[in-house]
Write an enzyme that holds these catalytic residues in place. Structure first.
Site, PDB file in Angstrom:
ATOM      1  N   ASP A   1      39.156  -7.180 122.827  1.00 19.41           N
ATOM      2  CA  ASP A   1      39.121  -6.846 121.402  1.00 19.41           C
ATOM      3  C   ASP A   1      39.015  -5.348 121.159  1.00 19.41           C
ATOM      4  O   ASP A   1      39.245  -4.878 120.051  1.00 19.41           O
ATOM      5  CB  ASP A   1      37.876  -7.492 120.766  1.00 19.41           C
ATOM      6  CG  ASP A   1      38.165  -8.869 120.208  1.00 19.41           C
ATOM      7  OD1 ASP A   1      39.312  -9.125 119.834  1.00 19.41           O
ATOM      8  OD2 ASP A   1      37.218  -9.671 120.149  1.00 19.41           O
TER       9      ASP A   1
HETATM   10  C1  GLC Z   1      33.192  -5.698 118.958  1.00 19.90           C
HETATM   11  C2  GLC Z   1      32.561  -5.995 120.287  1.00 19.90           C
HETATM   12  C3  GLC Z   1      33.468  -6.810 121.132  1.00 19.90           C
HETATM   13  C4  GLC Z   1      33.911  -7.978 120.326  1.00 19.90           C
HETATM   14  C5  GLC Z   1      34.568  -7.508 119.020  1.00 19.90           C
HETATM   15  C6  GLC Z   1      35.161  -8.623 118.202  1.00 19.90           C
HETATM   16  O1  GLC Z   1      34.325  -4.946 119.116  1.00 19.90           O
HETATM   17  O2  GLC Z   1      32.243  -4.832 120.986  1.00 19.90           O
HETATM   18  O3  GLC Z   1      32.829  -7.211 122.297  1.00 19.90           O
HETATM   19  O4  GLC Z   1      34.788  -8.741 121.073  1.00 19.90           O
HETATM   20  O5  GLC Z   1      33.620  -6.838 118.293  1.00 19.90           O
HETATM   21  O6  GLC Z   1      34.405  -9.072 117.156  1.00 19.90           O
HETATM   22  C1  GLC Z   2      33.962 -10.860 122.892  1.00 18.15           C
HETATM   23  C2  GLC Z   2      34.867 -11.701 122.033  1.00 18.15           C
HETATM   24  C3  GLC Z   2      36.070 -12.183 122.801  1.00 18.15           C
HETATM   25  C4  GLC Z   2      36.737 -11.046 123.490  1.00 18.15           C
HETATM   26  C5  GLC Z   2      35.761 -10.264 124.352  1.00 18.15           C
HETATM   27  C6  GLC Z   2      36.371  -9.031 124.940  1.00 18.15           C
HETATM   28  O1  GLC Z   2      33.315 -11.668 123.821  1.00 18.15           O
HETATM   29  O2  GLC Z   2      34.186 -12.801 121.487  1.00 18.15           O
HETATM   30  O3  GLC Z   2      36.991 -12.809 121.936  1.00 18.15           O
HETATM   31  O4  GLC Z   2      37.784 -11.565 124.259  1.00 18.15           O
HETATM   32  O5  GLC Z   2      34.669  -9.865 123.565  1.00 18.15           O
HETATM   33  O6  GLC Z   2      36.578  -8.026 124.019  1.00 18.15           O
END
Ligand code: GLC
Ligand code: GLC
Length: 814
Positions: free
Chosen positions: A487
């Site tokens: 993400d």
């Molecule tokens: C923030 C977090 C990440 C997560 C993303 C999506 O970027 O650092 O881990 O997956 O939010 O909500």
């Molecule tokens: C968080 C989010 C997931 C994502 C991961 C890596 O765990 O929930 O959707 O893949 O971060 O960013």
């Protein structure tokens, strides 16, 4: 240092001192009514949705960290001394303390001033209420005169409003107190048709519903005025902060014990049956009274608890292993499976790191959570798949998240995370493999929850595949969109203003930045889609997808391979990321895992090369970091990934979710020692001894362990709600132990450590018990199977005939 121990016989983790490095929590409830509970009775409860139906109040990021919960106070009326039997909030030093977290329940036992107290908290199956069974025993040697106080603080339902909209909130609180039961009915007079109730099995000496009356002005939960004086104020809250507190007098002779039950429950009434009598403003309490009539009786509560235990015996019984490694056994047999259920239920909404007001159910998250859950209750996995698919966009794209209460896509986050749709194919494939229920493909499901747009789920899968093909970039790799699995890899965002969302403040057209990860995921999804389409008799789709997958593979070798590992992406300028050409972010874990899982490089030796690179550049004793070198500064064109200080979260943290992909890849290339070595590094039970460093619960996985660039390398964060749970479960059970559901039967194909002489697995699969015993005769990975005495070809056990209940499998590793 340890703060407790595993009691594998009772399937509990036993915490032996209350001041754990962080609150170590557990979950109550398994379907609609849920609670979070810490080892000192902190936490809160909600119905279905942690944001929209919060029953009790909890303030995150407090000091002390864990303040607010299901509190009790015991007052010795002779001396005036009082204490909390769960240590918090009074923190009076206890002579004895023990907290047992089990599946869906927690028992906190302690002793002080000769009074032993034991409280069992749980939610009966199928009910929207929680029971606290308190047993007080007088071990002081003389008669005692005690008061027992309960205390909870009600939340005004919408947890977000509750924490922000004080100009309204301070005026709306409403209660009813009838027959010693405390009813919280804020907003019931207008549009809500639900209320909460808090009751006790005993006749009360008094009660409180006004926080300030209970605590006293300028006082905290550690020294409530009412408890100090021993006298409740018997007042009714109007606005401000409604609470619930009962006061029970308990006289115990020396050696005597007494059980007292408290119930906190939730009731929903039909809109036209809200008030009793109709036309009044008095809440209709029929349902609450019925529930109390039942569960305030000790025998009924005990029976409900026994049913909960049996339920978990049944669920966990679906897959049990006996291996030479105790950490593997207890994680697979108890805790990892349990965590899979919790992540399936909660997605990423409510933990001690997720406030319950932010994220709904993630499209990709829920599809992955299924993988570790589907064997327990396939029907619920099916329901989830259909809910997720119903939010899919007409172009095959996905809302990144949806709200569990409304089951609708979340417009704030929107779509454009280009990996999302592919996960649906994997989720559906896992469901069919487990259940054999191909009819799910014919289920008619809406797009964007729009009535009239229903189409068979099969078509949704086709659109998921097509979505990637419609979005290829300059190298013919998939365009990344807002982000892929990571993400925080935001290649189109270019955000330079504090407070903007890294994911949704997109400033670039998105026609250039590409993801090698999505390419690998696509090939993996295609291999499932080909099997699904074959079974569906859809030749055209089989041909189309086979070709698309082969083309994508070629592109990966052309633009996605760096010589010693898979590249990660191309940015908006068309520059490569995750390559020797980079000075930071030269190698990333995600494409190594997913590409090899898709089968890339297994034949030509590149998979082994990539895995050796992982070992050389990314592996640490605490797990495998996400990338190296860490980003030393913020890069506008990379986004959130570079916003984190080096070693944390996606910037070179050990993002545990990805580690099992490497375990699976190692198993695919036949290196059982290495696969298991990685498994052990992040196995929470195996990390129990380093509790002071690890800090999170030793019975569940955390999302992240700080990487080698961090000042706190080895420290875990964000426990409980993480895709790590499902993927580790898959890696250990399906790849390493090698018992894997396939479309046509159960596969037994272990890739285990070379010094394992034997192990056993019992697994329910499509209504049949498979009793599998594996012995090692040679040093390789080839397997010879004998099924009910007959040797079979290959590694997949054909489905037995209808009446078969048990199948005995002997596997010899040569
Ligand atoms: C923030 C977090 C990440 C997560 C993303 C999506 O970027 O650092 O881990 O997956 O939010 O909500
Ligand atoms: C968080 C989010 C997931 C994502 C991961 C890596 O765990 O929930 O959707 O893949 O971060 O960013």
């Amino acid at each position: 240092m340890k703060f407790g121990y595993f009691d594998d016989n009772t399937r509990e983790y036993v915490i032996t001192q209350p001041d754990t490095p962080m609150p170590w929590i557990n979950y109550l409830g398994s379907e609609a009514y849920f609670g979070l509970i810490s080892n000192t009775a902190g936490g809160y409860s909600f119905y279905k949705d942690a944001r929209l139906r919060r029953l009790t109040r909890y303030r995150y990021n407090n000091s002390p960290l864990d303040m607010g919960g299901r509190y009790l106070y015991i007052r010795d009326n002779k001396s005036g001394k009082y204490w909390s039997p769960s240590w918090m909030p009074t923190r009076a030093k206890l002579d004895e303390y023990e907290c047992r977290h089990g599946q869906g329940y927690t028992v906190i036992t302690s002793k002080l001033n000769g009074i032993k107290s034991s409280t069992r908290y749980f939610v009966p199956l199928g009910e929207s209420l929680e029971i606290w069974q308190v047993t007080l025993t007088n071990e002081s040697g003389s008669d005692s005169d005690l008061s027992l106080f309960s205390a909870i603080e009600f939340c005004l339902w919408d947890a977000n409003d509750d924490a922000t909209n004080f100009q309204r909130n301070y005026s709306i609180g409403q209660m009813e107190i009838v027959d010693d039961v405390i009813y919280h009915k804020t907003e019931y007079r207008e549009r809500r048709d639900h209320f909460a109730y808090f009751a006790c099995s005993e006749k009360l000496a008094g009660y409180d519903t006004i926080r300030e009356d209970f605590l006293g002005k300028y006082r905290g939960w550690n020294e409530p005025q009412v408890v100090e004086s021993g006298k409740s104020s018997n007042t009714e809250a109007h606005g401000w902060q409604p609470i619930g507190s009962h006061n029970v007098s308990v006289s115990l002779k020396a050696g005597e014990s007494k059980q007292i039950t408290f119930i906190l429950g939730y009731v929903e009434n039909a809109k036209d049956d809200k008030f009793d009598p109709p036309g009044s403003q008095v809440i209709n309490k029929k349902k609450a009274k019925a529930a109390l009539g039942k569960y305030l009786q000790q025998a009924n509560a005990d029976k409900a608890f026994a049913e909960l235990r049996d339920y978990w015996t049944m669920l966990l019984g679906k897959l049990q292993v006996t291996t030479p490694d105790e950490h593997t056994n207890r994680m697979v047999n108890i805790w990892n499976a349990y965590q899979c259920m919790v992540t399936f239920n909660m997605s990423r909404s409510a933990s001690y790191f997720e406030s319950g007001i932010g994220r709904g159910m993630g499209f990709r998250d829920s599809n992955q959570d299924l993988l570790g859950f589907v064997h327990m209750i396939p029907e619920r996995a099916k329901e989830r798949i259909l809910d997720i698919a119903a939010t899919q966009l007409k172009n095959g794209g996905a809302f990144h998240q949806y709200q569990p209460l409304t089951k609708r896509g979340n417009n704030d986050v929107g779509s454009g995370f280009n990996d999302d749709p592919a996960w649906l194919v994997l989720g559906v494939a896992a469901y069919i493999k487990e259940s054999g229920d191909w009819s799910i493909l014919d289920e008619r499901v809406t797009y964007e929850n729009e009535e009239g747009s229903e189409a068979p789920l099969y078509e949704h899968l086709q659109k998921s595949i097509q979505y990637t093909l419609d979005r290829l970039g300059p190298n013919q790799l998939p365009l990344i969109g807002r982000a892929d699995w990571n993400d925080c890899l935001n290649l189109n965002c270019f955000s330079d203003t504090p407070g903007q969302s890294f994911q949704t403040t997109t400033n670039k057209e998105g026609k250039v930045a590409e993801s090698v990860f999505i390419a690998g995921l696509f090939v993996l999804a295609c291999s499932e889609m080909v099997d699904i389409a074959k079974h569906h008799g859809d030749k055209a789709e089989v041909e189309k997808v086979t070709k698309a997958s082969a083309d994508m593979e070629k592109i990966v070798w052309k633009a996605g391979w760096d010589g010693d590992w898979f590249r990660r992406a191309y940015d908006d300028f068309g520059h490569v990321l995750g390559s020797k050409e980079n000075t930071e972010g030269r190698i990333f874990i995600e494409p190594q895992g997913i590409c090899i899982m898709a089968g890339l490089g297994v034949e030509n030796g590149n998979a082994v090369k990539a895995l050796d690179s992982v070992n050389e550049h990314l592996a640490t004793p605490h797990g495998i970091v996400l990338q190296q070198p860490a980003f030393s500064q913020y890069y506008l064109h990379l986004g959130e990934i570079s916003s984190y200080p080096p070693g944390y979260k996606e910037n070179a943290g050990i993002f545990c979710h990805t580690n099992p992909w490497i375990m699976i890849a190692e198993a695919i290339v036949g290196r059982g020692d290495k696969a298991f070595d990685y498994y052990k590094r992040i196995n929470p039970s195996a990390r129990e001894e380093i509790g002071e460093l690890h800090r999170c619960e030793p019975y569940v996985y955390a999302q992240m362990i700080a990487g080698k660039d961090a000042a706190t390398h080895g420290e875990a964060k964000n426990s409980w709600l993480t895709g790590t749970a499902a993927w580790n479960y898959v890696a250990i059970t399906q790849s390493i132990l090698g018992v894997q559901p396939m479309f046509d039967g159960l596969q037994v194909k272990p890739v285990v450590p070379s010094d394992w002489k034997s192990f056993e697995v019992t697994r329910s699969f499509r209504g049949v018990r498979y009793e599998i015993s594996v012995v090692r005769e040679g040093t390789g990975n080839s397997v010879a199977l004998t099924v009910d005495g007959k040797s079979i070809e290959g590694t997949i056990i054909p489905l037995p005939d209808k009446n078969t209940k048990t199948v005995k499998v002997k596997a010899v590793i040569k």
